[in-house]
Design an enzyme around this catalytic site. Structure first.
Site, PDB file in Angstrom:
ATOM      1  N   SER A 131     -75.950   1.094   1.271  1.00  0.00           N
ATOM      2  CA  SER A 131     -76.973   0.092   1.019  1.00  0.00           C
ATOM      3  C   SER A 131     -76.370  -1.306   1.039  1.00  0.00           C
ATOM      4  CB  SER A 131     -77.613   0.360  -0.348  1.00  0.00           C
ATOM      5  OG  SER A 131     -78.629  -0.569  -0.568  1.00  0.00           O
ATOM      6  N   LYS A 185     -79.849   7.521  -2.951  1.00  0.00           N
ATOM      7  CA  LYS A 185     -80.139   6.359  -2.101  1.00  0.00           C
ATOM      8  C   LYS A 185     -81.655   6.174  -1.964  1.00  0.00           C
ATOM      9  CE  LYS A 185     -80.105   3.218   1.132  1.00  0.00           C
ATOM     10  NZ  LYS A 185     -80.570   3.459   2.449  1.00  0.00           N
ATOM     11  N   HIS A 188     -83.077   4.921  -5.353  1.00  0.00           N
ATOM     12  CA  HIS A 188     -82.642   3.540  -5.517  1.00  0.00           C
ATOM     13  C   HIS A 188     -83.479   2.713  -4.554  1.00  0.00           C
ATOM     14  CE1 HIS A 188     -80.569   1.083  -2.510  1.00  0.00           C
ATOM     15  NE2 HIS A 188     -79.920   0.486  -3.451  1.00  0.00           N
ATOM     16  N   ASN A 189     -84.554   2.153  -5.021  1.00  0.00           N
ATOM     17  CA  ASN A 189     -85.272   1.219  -4.150  1.00  0.00           C
ATOM     18  C   ASN A 189     -85.844   0.105  -5.006  1.00  0.00           C
ATOM     19  OD1 ASN A 189     -88.202   1.735  -4.742  1.00  0.00           O
ATOM     20  ND2 ASN A 189     -87.568   3.801  -4.166  1.00  0.00           N
ATOM     21  N   GLU A 190     -86.159  -0.960  -4.342  1.00  0.00           N
ATOM     22  CA  GLU A 190     -86.475  -2.201  -5.047  1.00  0.00           C
ATOM     23  C   GLU A 190     -87.967  -2.362  -5.319  1.00  0.00           C
ATOM     24  OE1 GLU A 190     -84.964  -1.741  -2.205  1.00  0.00           O
ATOM     25  OE2 GLU A 190     -86.125  -2.642  -0.595  1.00  0.00           O
TER      26      GLU A 190
END
Ligand code: 2AM
Length: 482
Positions: A131, A185, A188-190
């Site tokens: 990332s 992954k 894990h995000n915004e």
């Protein structure tokens, strides 16, 4: 036969691949580059890689011949069949103990399958989340490797050297078995963080009438405290940015949000596993609602809102409360994410490195923030922590923020300003801390109309059906669940 000169090979010379190679080269590793279209190998060696120790290969066979044992090959190619095709091409030239690392955007079930299939052949597979985009790849990404744990010792020095650093610690550690790296992954995000910040922006803009410069000031202050993060920092800069006529550029951007699907996949996965990751869900739906611009324009002309649309109290005090609400909601968002990962770990028999995961996200990626250091501490203190909100630090932080958080949402409701993520966070918090929820009534309804049976509190494990109307049969519908 070529000499084995390279520490690691990399296949896939798009920008991410090239930048990772240059990053590895900067850290003293000799990298061998290969690409399906081999003219790109030559172009890379003649341009970006000129004057470095990087070597090239024009076939998979040549690549494998140039690698020191155990061979390590990173794949950075299009997710899907291209990854499987390259694995098949590599196998004839690999030996037991060699390592294939997929650093692409693979879906985690593929990484589970590849780890298991390759293990049978004596090859160690790693599926690694990468990332940070092109910039991260070049100067320090967040790396989330999972797969066959036997591979970690060999790849660790390279991975930790090239990863981003937070307080001197590498944003890369072993995540867990099989598909754990790519799973983490995905989670894990915004989406949650971005939606929360956007809601706070709308309240300040619409409800408090703050100018964009004033809001930029608020974000500058927030970035010095608990909320210190990449997204708060870029929001500050965006709010300050002026268009040619001197007004804030952001006010001229069409308010319809795009999405590439990471949030959606996390949402779908959370529904599949039965874990309430409501912030991601609301964040995805908020983007969907934003996309219905034309319908919203029509609705804005016919649907009534409250008469009073402006906050009349102490604005400065309210801005402080907004910061607290944002912080508390963010804690809930991460608590939900870790709940999902905990369930996925159970479902897949992964032993997840939760403290390491928080550390991996501290630098290099979009969600990077100081706050993740506290999450790392929580899981370091108690690796078996059931819920992030049970950690004393987060329990106290939410307790301290809750009055402000409740007031912010109450005021937003009164002013008619939507707060889907801020509110769902509080609703989740209140739901979680209720020993009793109204699901007793819900179970009664299900039993009433569908004879689905219910469990008695005073006799756990005993499922009974009540003939609620005195009419009809007494047979329970145990064989289906509508
Ligand atoms: P190419 O340069 O030969 O197209 C990003 O697209 C990277 O993935 C590129 O290095 C590209 O190679 C590679 N790639 C995409 N699809 C591929 C496929 N089906 N087989 C092999 N490589 C592929």
């Amino acid at each position: 036969m070529a000499e084995a000169v390279a520490d690691i090979g990399l296949i896939g010379l798009a920008v991410m691949g090239q930048n990772l190679i240059l990053n590895m080269n900067d850290h003293g590793f000799t990298v061998c580059a290969y690409n399906r279209t081999t003219s790109k190998v030559d172009a890379f060696l003649e341009n970006e890689a000129k004057g470095t120790n990087i070597v090239g290969a024009h076939s998979v066979q040549e690549l494998c011949a140039k690698l020191k044992r155990p061979r390590k090959v990173v794949l950075l190619v299009k997710a899907g069949s291209a990854v499987d095709a390259f694995i098949d091409q590599l196998l004839p030239y690999m030996e037991e103990g060699d390592i294939i690392i997929d650093g692409g955007n693979s879906h985690f079930p593929d990484s589970i399958r590849r780890t298991e299939e390759l293990q049978k052949k004596g090859i160690l597979f790693v599926g690694s989340g990468v990332s940070g985009g092109e910039e991260g790849a070049r100067y320090g990404p967040s790396l989330m490797p999972g797969g066959n744990p036997a591979a970690w010792e060999s790849i660790k020095p390279i991975f930790q050297a090239i990863a981003a650093k937070a307080d001197g610690e590498p944003c890369c550690d072993w995540v867990g078995e099989t598909g754990a790296g790519h799973y983490v992954k995905m989670v894990h995000n915004e989406y949650g963080d971005m939606q929360l910040i956007s809601e706070v922006y709308q309240i300040m803009h619409e409800g408090l009438d703050l100018t964009h410069d004033e809001m930029a000031e608020v974000f500058t202050e927030w970035n010095k405290g608990d909320l210190d993060s990449f997204l708060i920092e870029i929001t500050r800069d965006i709010l300050k940015y002026k268009d040619e006529d001197g007004s804030a550029l952001v006010t001229k951007i069409r308010d319809t949000a795009g999405q590439k699907g990471t949030g959606k996949w996390t949402g779908i996965d959370s529904l599949d596993r039965g874990i309430p990751v409501t912030l991601i869900g609301e964040a995805v739906y908020a983007r969907c609602l934003s996309s219905l611009k034309d319908e919203r324009v029509r609705a804005s002309k016919i649907l009534e809102g409250p008469k009073n649309k402006k906050y009349s109290g102490d604005k400065k005090a309210f801005v402080d409360q907004l910061g607290q609400a944002l912080y508390a909601a963010k804690i809930v968002s991460y608590a939900q994410g870790f709940m999902l990962m905990r369930q996925a770990a159970k479902d897949n028999n992964w032993k997840l490195n939760n403290a390491g995961i928080a550390l991996m996200w501290r630098g290099g990626c979009i969600i990077r923030s100081a706050f993740l250091g506290k999450i790392k501490d929580a899981y370091t203190n108690n690796p078996e922590l059931e819920n992030l909100l049970f950690d004393p630090f987060f329990q106290e932080a939410t307790a301290k923020a809750q009055d402000a958080w409740r007031n912010v949402i109450a005021q937003a409701v009164i002013l008619g300003i939507p707060t889907p993520a801020l509110s769902t966070a509080l609703n989740f918090y209140d739901g979680l801390r209720h020993e009793m929820l109204p699901a007793n009534l819900l179970q009664a309804q299900r039993d009433y109309f569908g004879a689905h049976t219910y469990e008695r509190l005073d006799a756990p494990g005993t499922w009974v059906h009540t003939n609620w109307t005195g009419k009809g049969g007494r047979v329970a519908a145990s064989t289906y669940d509508a």
